[in-house]
Design a protein around this motif. Structure first.
Motif, short mmCIF file in Angstrom:
data_model
loop_
_atom_site.label_atom_id
_atom_site.label_comp_id
_atom_site.label_asym_id
_atom_site.label_seq_id
_atom_site.Cartn_x
_atom_site.Cartn_y
_atom_site.Cartn_z
N UNK A 152 53.66 2.98 52.68
CA UNK A 152 53.51 1.82 53.81
C UNK A 152 53.71 0.48 53.09
N UNK A 153 54.24 -0.49 53.92
CA UNK A 153 54.42 -1.76 53.53
C UNK A 153 53.11 -2.64 53.89
N UNK A 154 52.32 -2.24 54.29
CA UNK A 154 51.02 -2.93 54.77
C UNK A 154 50.35 -3.58 53.30
N UNK A 155 50.14 -4.81 53.12
CA UNK A 155 49.53 -5.24 51.90
C UNK A 155 47.94 -5.41 52.43
N UNK A 156 47.18 -4.75 51.30
CA UNK A 156 45.71 -4.85 51.34
C UNK A 156 45.22 -6.22 50.78
N UNK A 157 44.83 -6.93 51.35
CA UNK A 157 44.35 -8.36 51.10
C UNK A 157 42.99 -8.43 50.45
#
Length: 218
Positions: A3-8
């Motif tokens: 997925x493209x979700x960046x974990x901050x």
């Protein structure tokens, strides 16, 4: 991880060189982005108050001004959605227990290699828990790394439940014996019975069981 979700991620450590190195390393991991660095708990609060909300905070336990304990407590109370991965050079049971009770989802040592740091971040994000390989091997024999629990709740008697509550504090076993008005030998019997029932071999294992089962409040 897909997925493209960046974990901050927020990185908090009072040693500038280490903090910078950790930030660069984490930023090199796929799907991770460091959104702030902080040298103490005060700076963590300031960053978060400005709506820089990370998914995970890599939090050094020993920092000046506001240490990791107070910072973890503040994060858990005000932003429980933020996952805390405690960072320390110490393997003391009391430190690990205290951080877990304050809401930390994981605990990793500063001498961990990059692959373990990546594993720790992934595990905290995906499985809600991680303990350093060294600590797992040293003190939590009998529990899976993922801290899987038996499907069926284990029946504890009243004294075992009371002992488990005190075991999740920072008191020594001698102090617990005084609180329960029993001998140290009796406390040892409670401890050993729980080790056998819960299939753990350390006090940290007891604490993890209690937290995961909701038997104590963090």
């Amino acid at each position: 991880m897909t997925g493209d979700k960046k974990i901050l991620v927020g990185v908090a450590d009072d040693h500038t060189l280490l903090r910078n190195a950790l930030a660069r390393l984490i930023s090199s991991f796929e799907n991770y982005q460091v959104v702030f660095e902080a040298g103490n708990g005060k700076e963590v609060k300031e960053k978060i108050a400005k709506n820089v909300l990370p998914d995970i905070v890599l939090l050094d336990v020993n920092m000046p001004d506001i240490d990791g304990y107070e910072t973890a407590k503040w994060i858990y109370k005000n932003y429980p959605q933020i996952k805390i991965l405690a960072l320390s050079m110490f393997t003391d049971e009391s430190i690990i227990i205290r951080m877990l009770r304050l809401g930390a989802k994981g605990y990793i040592l500063k001498n961990a290699d990059p692959d373990e740091l990546k594993l720790a971040l992934d595990s905290v994000w995906q499985k809600d828990f991680y303990l350093s390989e060294y600590i797992s091997g040293k003190v939590i024999s009998g529990l899976h790394k993922d801290i899987d629990l038996p499907d069926e709740p284990i029946v504890l008697n009243d004294k075992e439940k009371e002992f488990l509550q005190w075991a999740c504090s920072e008191m020594t076993y001698k102090d617990i014996a005084q609180k329960m008005y029993v001998s140290p030998r009796t406390v040892d019997d409670y401890r050993n019975a729980l080790f056998d029932k819960l299939k753990v071999k350390s006090r940290i294992g007891l604490v993890l069981y209690a937290i995961r089962r909701g038997l104590v409040e963090v």
